[in-house]
Design an enzyme around this catalytic site. Structure first.
Site, PDB file in Angstrom:
ATOM      1  N   ASP A   1       0.878  -1.162   0.000  1.00  0.00           N
ATOM      2  CA  ASP A   1       0.000   0.000   0.000  1.00  0.00           C
ATOM      3  C   ASP A   1       0.921   1.219   0.000  1.00  0.00           C
ATOM      4  O   ASP A   1       2.115   1.105   0.329  1.00  0.00           O
ATOM      5  CB  ASP A   1      -0.876  -0.026   1.258  1.00  0.00           C
ATOM      6  CG  ASP A   1      -1.608   1.281   1.457  1.00  0.00           C
ATOM      7  OD1 ASP A   1      -2.234   1.759   0.494  1.00  0.00           O
ATOM      8  OD2 ASP A   1      -1.545   1.827   2.576  1.00  0.00           O
TER       9      ASP A   1
ATOM     10  N   HIS B   1      -9.613  18.212  -6.547  1.00  0.00           N
ATOM     11  CA  HIS B   1      -8.717  17.060  -6.520  1.00  0.00           C
ATOM     12  C   HIS B   1      -7.484  17.317  -7.386  1.00  0.00           C
ATOM     13  O   HIS B   1      -6.359  16.969  -7.007  1.00  0.00           O
ATOM     14  CB  HIS B   1      -9.475  15.812  -6.996  1.00  0.00           C
ATOM     15  CG  HIS B   1      -8.791  14.536  -6.673  1.00  0.00           C
ATOM     16  ND1 HIS B   1      -8.513  13.568  -7.602  1.00  0.00           N
ATOM     17  CD2 HIS B   1      -8.286  14.060  -5.501  1.00  0.00           C
ATOM     18  CE1 HIS B   1      -7.887  12.566  -7.023  1.00  0.00           C
ATOM     19  NE2 HIS B   1      -7.747  12.837  -5.751  1.00  0.00           N
ATOM     20  N   ARG B   2      -7.702  17.964  -8.524  1.00  0.00           N
ATOM     21  CA  ARG B   2      -6.576  18.279  -9.414  1.00  0.00           C
ATOM     22  C   ARG B   2      -5.602  19.238  -8.706  1.00  0.00           C
ATOM     23  O   ARG B   2      -4.390  18.999  -8.689  1.00  0.00           O
ATOM     24  CB  ARG B   2      -7.116  18.927 -10.701  1.00  0.00           C
ATOM     25  CG  ARG B   2      -6.090  19.113 -11.790  1.00  0.00           C
ATOM     26  CD  ARG B   2      -6.635  19.948 -12.942  1.00  0.00           C
ATOM     27  NE  ARG B   2      -6.957  21.318 -12.570  1.00  0.00           N
ATOM     28  CZ  ARG B   2      -6.059  22.272 -12.327  1.00  0.00           C
ATOM     29  NH1 ARG B   2      -4.769  22.003 -12.462  1.00  0.00           N
ATOM     30  NH2 ARG B   2      -6.434  23.485 -11.968  1.00  0.00           N
TER      31      ARG B   2
ATOM     32  N   ASP C   1      -0.257   5.107   0.739  1.00  0.00           N
ATOM     33  CA  ASP C   1      -0.591   6.132   1.736  1.00  0.00           C
ATOM     34  C   ASP C   1      -0.629   5.549   3.141  1.00  0.00           C
ATOM     35  O   ASP C   1      -1.395   4.619   3.421  1.00  0.00           O
ATOM     36  CB  ASP C   1      -1.938   6.778   1.402  1.00  0.00           C
ATOM     37  CG  ASP C   1      -1.855   7.587   0.118  1.00  0.00           C
ATOM     38  OD1 ASP C   1      -0.964   8.446   0.045  1.00  0.00           O
ATOM     39  OD2 ASP C   1      -2.656   7.344  -0.795  1.00  0.00           O
TER      40      ASP C   1
ATOM     41  N   ASP D   1      -1.629  -0.136   6.283  1.00  0.00           N
ATOM     42  CA  ASP D   1      -1.646   0.678   7.508  1.00  0.00           C
ATOM     43  C   ASP D   1      -3.043   0.912   8.048  1.00  0.00           C
ATOM     44  O   ASP D   1      -3.184   1.503   9.118  1.00  0.00           O
ATOM     45  CB  ASP D   1      -1.039   2.059   7.241  1.00  0.00           C
ATOM     46  CG  ASP D   1      -1.964   2.893   6.365  1.00  0.00           C
ATOM     47  OD1 ASP D   1      -2.238   2.470   5.225  1.00  0.00           O
ATOM     48  OD2 ASP D   1      -2.450   3.937   6.841  1.00  0.00           O
TER      49      ASP D   1
ATOM     50  N   THR E   1      -4.704   5.461  -4.394  1.00  0.00           N
ATOM     51  CA  THR E   1      -4.324   6.846  -4.679  1.00  0.00           C
ATOM     52  C   THR E   1      -4.059   7.049  -6.174  1.00  0.00           C
ATOM     53  O   THR E   1      -3.883   6.090  -6.928  1.00  0.00           O
ATOM     54  CB  THR E   1      -3.095   7.264  -3.840  1.00  0.00           C
ATOM     55  OG1 THR E   1      -3.094   8.678  -3.678  1.00  0.00           O
ATOM     56  CG2 THR E   1      -1.798   6.844  -4.472  1.00  0.00           C
TER      57      THR E   1
HETATM   58  C1  XBP Z   1      -5.441   6.126   0.305  1.00  0.00           C
HETATM   59  C2  XBP Z   1      -6.542   6.954  -0.123  1.00  0.00           C
HETATM   60  C3  XBP Z   1      -6.283   8.079  -1.023  1.00  0.00           C
HETATM   61  C4  XBP Z   1      -5.461   9.192  -0.418  1.00  0.00           C
HETATM   62  C5  XBP Z   1      -5.435  10.396  -1.322  1.00  0.00           C
HETATM   63  O1  XBP Z   1      -5.924   4.863   0.755  1.00  0.00           O
HETATM   64  O2  XBP Z   1      -7.683   6.717   0.227  1.00  0.00           O
HETATM   65  O3  XBP Z   1      -7.520   8.613  -1.402  1.00  0.00           O
HETATM   66  O4  XBP Z   1      -6.029   9.606   0.805  1.00  0.00           O
HETATM   67  O5  XBP Z   1      -5.117  10.097  -2.636  1.00  0.00           O
HETATM   68  P1  XBP Z   1      -4.972   3.570   0.739  1.00  0.00           P
HETATM   69  P2  XBP Z   1      -6.058  10.551  -3.867  1.00  0.00           P
HETATM   70  O6  XBP Z   1      -3.756   3.913   1.523  1.00  0.00           O
HETATM   71  O7  XBP Z   1      -5.794   2.498   1.415  1.00  0.00           O
HETATM   72  O8  XBP Z   1      -4.666   3.231  -0.692  1.00  0.00           O
HETATM   73  O9  XBP Z   1      -6.489  11.939  -3.601  1.00  0.00           O
HETATM   74  O10 XBP Z   1      -5.182  10.433  -5.090  1.00  0.00           O
HETATM   75  O11 XBP Z   1      -7.214   9.597  -3.889  1.00  0.00           O
HETATM   76 MG    MG Z   2      -2.971   3.200   3.350  1.00  0.00          MG
END
Ligand code: XBP
Ligand code: MG
Length: 242
Positions: A8, A81-82, A10, A182, A123
């Site tokens: 993963d 978001h962009r 994030d 996580d 993400t």
């Molecule tokens: C990560 C997310 C993402 C990030 C932001 O979850 O949910 O949305 O918060 O990224 P995980 P984006 O770690 O479970 O993959 O804005 O590109 O979505």
């Molecule tokens: Mg995560």
């Protein structure tokens, strides 16, 4: 036998939600002249919604000052978001987001041992590119067998789509791979894909429950350090036990 380690991004590779995304969302609100601000407690709740655009739409549904119609909300969420992702890339470029303890080490161990590396994240691809280039350099893609992002797997965690696609692209069976997560939603996604999954708790999920995890640690270097050997032994134990 462990053939692939699926990461993963994030919260697992780095504390991106704390050091990047929340800050960038708030800068995007400001840049677009919106009087909105996501504090740490509110963002912690919003993290239950995976996907930045989906998170924005979820939050708008609770606000009296959000645009009224669905098309207007979707257009605003897309633009926010962009801008958020561009700001996130700037934060990474400024050196504001660093890998969590043990991440570089475990990647190096896998590369040395010929264990494939992969990514399964909800993400955006641009965020992975920015972060991984800052950690492993411009040719980071060469280290990873496959990288599944939101654009590849639009059905987000806790759905297993991202993990299933990573396994398919790797040509590896679930029992030959190990996932690192996580969050409870990420763990659920990995388990639903049939994977054994270890958890390094990120700050936003420090008090969460992680039923079904192969192990739960503060980070990869917390004693006993999660070495490749440790992951191999865990996987062997998981298979024997099931
Ligand atoms: C990560 C997310 C993402 C990030 C932001 O979850 O949910 O949305 O918060 O990224 P995980 P984006 O770690 O479970 O993959 O804005 O590109 O979505
Ligand atoms: Mg995560």
């Amino acid at each position: 036998m462990l053939r692939a380690l699926i990461w993963d991004v994030d919260g697992t590779v780095a504390e991106t939600e704390r050091d990047g995304h929340r800050i960038a969302f708030n800068q995007a609100f400001e840049a677009l002249g919106l009087p909105w601000h996501w504090d740490v407690a509110h963002y912690g709740q919003l993290l239950l919604v995976t996907g930045g655009r989906e998170r924005l739409l979820h939050d708008m549904a609770t606000r009296a000052d959000a645009p009224a119609g669905v098309p207007a909300r979707e257009a605003l969420a897309r633009e926010l978001h962009r801008v958020k992702n561009a700001t996130y890339a700037d934060l990474v470029a400024q050196g504001g987001i660093t890998p969590r303890p043990g991440v570089r080490r475990l990647v190096d161990e896998c590369r040395a041992a010929g264990v494939a590396l992969a990514v399964a994240t909800t993400t955006s691809r641009s965020n992975v590119d920015a972060l991984f280039a800052s950690i492993w350099g411009a040719d980071w893609q060469g280290h990873f067998g496959t990288v599944v992002c939101a654009e590849d797997a639009p059905v987000k965690k806790p759905h297993p789509q991202a993990y299933l696609l990573a396994l398919q692209r790797l040509g590896v069976a679930a029992h030959e791979a190990f996932a690192l997560e996580d969050s409870p939603g990420g763990l659920a996604a990995a388990r639903a894909a049939g994977l054994a999954c270890g958890v390094t708790k990120s700050v936003y999920f420090a008090d969460a429950a992680f039923d079904g995890a192969a192990w739960v640690h503060d980070d990869l270097d917390a004693a006993p350090a999660m070495t490749l050997r440790q992951l191999q032994d865990t996987l062997a134990g998981t298979i024997t036990a099931s």
